[in-house]
Every structure is written in C-alpha cells, then in structure tokens.
Motif scaffolding. Structure first.
Motif, PDB file in Angstrom:
ATOM      1  N   ARG A   1      34.485  35.419  40.495  1.00 41.29           N
ATOM      2  CA  ARG A   1      33.861  36.584  41.121  1.00 41.29           C
ATOM      3  C   ARG A   1      34.631  37.051  42.352  1.00 41.29           C
ATOM      4  O   ARG A   1      34.102  37.766  43.185  1.00 41.29           O
ATOM      5  CB  ARG A   1      32.419  36.240  41.511  1.00 41.29           C
ATOM      6  CG  ARG A   1      31.578  36.030  40.271  1.00 41.29           C
ATOM      7  CD  ARG A   1      30.120  35.760  40.484  1.00 41.29           C
ATOM      8  NE  ARG A   1      29.616  35.858  41.818  1.00 41.29           N
ATOM      9  CZ  ARG A   1      28.712  35.043  42.334  1.00 41.29           C
ATOM     10  NH1 ARG A   1      28.245  34.037  41.618  1.00 41.29           N
ATOM     11  NH2 ARG A   1      28.263  35.217  43.553  1.00 41.29           N
ATOM     12  N   ARG A   2      35.868  36.661  42.479  1.00 39.54           N
ATOM     13  CA  ARG A   2      36.683  37.050  43.631  1.00 39.54           C
ATOM     14  C   ARG A   2      38.078  37.438  43.135  1.00 39.54           C
ATOM     15  O   ARG A   2      38.659  36.761  42.315  1.00 39.54           O
ATOM     16  CB  ARG A   2      36.803  35.863  44.588  1.00 39.54           C
ATOM     17  CG  ARG A   2      37.727  36.142  45.749  1.00 39.54           C
ATOM     18  CD  ARG A   2      38.042  34.894  46.570  1.00 39.54           C
ATOM     19  NE  ARG A   2      36.867  34.323  47.164  1.00 39.54           N
ATOM     20  CZ  ARG A   2      36.568  33.019  47.128  1.00 39.54           C
ATOM     21  NH1 ARG A   2      37.361  32.167  46.528  1.00 39.54           N
ATOM     22  NH2 ARG A   2      35.484  32.567  47.698  1.00 39.54           N
ATOM     23  N   GLN A   3      38.598  38.533  43.666  1.00 39.26           N
ATOM     24  CA  GLN A   3      39.958  38.957  43.340  1.00 39.26           C
ATOM     25  C   GLN A   3      40.888  38.514  44.471  1.00 39.26           C
ATOM     26  O   GLN A   3      40.568  38.682  45.632  1.00 39.26           O
ATOM     27  CB  GLN A   3      40.029  40.474  43.166  1.00 39.26           C
ATOM     28  CG  GLN A   3      41.385  40.968  42.705  1.00 39.26           C
ATOM     29  CD  GLN A   3      41.789  40.371  41.368  1.00 39.26           C
ATOM     30  OE1 GLN A   3      41.128  40.547  40.360  1.00 39.26           O
ATOM     31  NE2 GLN A   3      42.893  39.651  41.358  1.00 39.26           N
ATOM     32  N   ILE A   4      42.033  37.981  44.098  1.00 40.92           N
ATOM     33  CA  ILE A   4      43.047  37.556  45.063  1.00 40.92           C
ATOM     34  C   ILE A   4      44.191  38.558  45.002  1.00 40.92           C
ATOM     35  O   ILE A   4      44.705  38.878  43.923  1.00 40.92           O
ATOM     36  CB  ILE A   4      43.604  36.150  44.736  1.00 40.92           C
ATOM     37  CG1 ILE A   4      42.492  35.131  44.507  1.00 40.92           C
ATOM     38  CG2 ILE A   4      44.586  35.698  45.811  1.00 40.92           C
ATOM     39  CD1 ILE A   4      41.684  34.794  45.709  1.00 40.92           C
ATOM     40  N   TYR A   5      44.603  39.042  46.177  1.00 39.73           N
ATOM     41  CA  TYR A   5      45.752  39.932  46.296  1.00 39.73           C
ATOM     42  C   TYR A   5      46.803  39.204  47.126  1.00 39.73           C
ATOM     43  O   TYR A   5      46.465  38.520  48.089  1.00 39.73           O
ATOM     44  CB  TYR A   5      45.369  41.232  47.018  1.00 39.73           C
ATOM     45  CG  TYR A   5      44.312  42.036  46.310  1.00 39.73           C
ATOM     46  CD1 TYR A   5      44.652  43.030  45.409  1.00 39.73           C
ATOM     47  CD2 TYR A   5      42.962  41.792  46.551  1.00 39.73           C
ATOM     48  CE1 TYR A   5      43.671  43.772  44.760  1.00 39.73           C
ATOM     49  CE2 TYR A   5      41.974  42.523  45.904  1.00 39.73           C
ATOM     50  CZ  TYR A   5      42.337  43.505  45.012  1.00 39.73           C
ATOM     51  OH  TYR A   5      41.374  44.233  44.365  1.00 39.73           O
TER      52      TYR A   5
END
Length: 173
Positions: free
Chosen positions: A99-103
């Motif tokens: 549920r988390r996007q990493i950039y």
C-alpha cells in the motif's frame, strides 16, 4: 503502526550535481549545498505528503553511517564501504509495502534499472527539480490568494458569521 505514506529516496550528491543552483553552491562549500537541498526537500515533503529520505554517499569516509533528521527530512550518510546506491537498494527493500509507492530520485542509469526491478519508480534529478519548483510556485500562489482574498490577515476574516454577529451585538451595547 508504521506510517503508510509514499516514500521518496533521494541520492543527495546526485541531486547536488544535477541541480544548477546546488551545483554552483557546492563549489563554494558542500555543506551549504547539502543544507539548501534539505531545505528545498523539506518544503517538498510538506507539500507532496511523501516521506523524503536523502542519502549521502560516505563510501570513502571511515566511521560514518549515521542517520538523523533535519527539517523533518530523514538524512542518511552511508556506512563505511557502502555506496549510496547500495543504501538506496536496501531502503527500497525495507520500505516496500503493497500500500505504499517508493520513488527513487537519481540520474544514475544503472541504479534506475536496479530499483525499477525492485518495484520502485524512478525520478531523474531534472524531474525532481521540476516537481520541487512547481510545489514552490503552488505554495506561493496559495499564500498570495489567501492574502488578497482577506485583504488583511485579521481575526474577523477567520470568524464564523454567528460569532461576528455576536461580537457586533456586544460592541453596540
């Protein structure tokens, strides 16, 4: 419970080399360039609601490997014999959650391919600079709108109509 907002991992020295203002500042002193980068990213973090983590490569500096927060931005100096790329790859693994996007902000092409393979999205130095500048403009526009719409920054502008009416009654008595 761990916070679930998206995370932006930034290769600090890569941004310093890729942003004209920071590149010029680094010629006068690297600490000034780091501080300016952290100031800009603190504003960006507040605006974007992404958790920002900046990694500085301390590969050739023995005994580092410290982490701290500056302006609410997490700052990592890599451990001895650890590159910023290795630290970023480790952090991508630690922060990955469905549920988390990493950039990851880096212009290092090899690193971009590695982190993309781990499921993170890449942002080049130029793209991040554009996002930061856009955020600064939007913040300035919001401030200008609020200032012009109320004329002055008065308590009256913040009161509900009922409270204004009550105060006006008191004033007239």
């Amino acid at each position: 419970m761990r916070e679930m907002r998206d995370v932006l991992l930034v290769d600090g020295y890569n941004m310093i080399g890729g942003w004209p203002e920071l590149s010029a500042l680094s010629k006068m002193g690297l600490q000034e360039a780091r501080d300016r980068l952290l100031e800009k990213l603190a504003d960006y973090q507040a605006f974007s609601d992404r958790k920002v983590i900046v990694i500085f490569d301390a590969y050739r500096v023995p005994g580092l490997g410290k982490a701290f927060a500056q302006n609410k931005v997490a700052v990592y100096f890599t451990k001895e014999k650890e590159t910023a790329d290795e630290c970023i790859e480790r952090l991508v693994g630690e922060y990955t959650h469905r549920r988390r996007q990493i950039y990851v902000a880096t212009s290092d092409m090899v690193e971009q391919h590695v982190i993309f393979g781990q499921g993170a999205l890449r942002v080049s130095a130029r793209e991040l600079l554009t996002q930061v500048e856009q955020g600064e403009k939007e913040i300035q526009n919001t401030i200008a709108e609020r200032s012009s719409s109320t004329g002055r920054n008065t308590i009256d502008a913040k009161l509900s109509p009922e409270m204004r009416k009550l105060f006006e009654q008191w004033r007239r008595e």
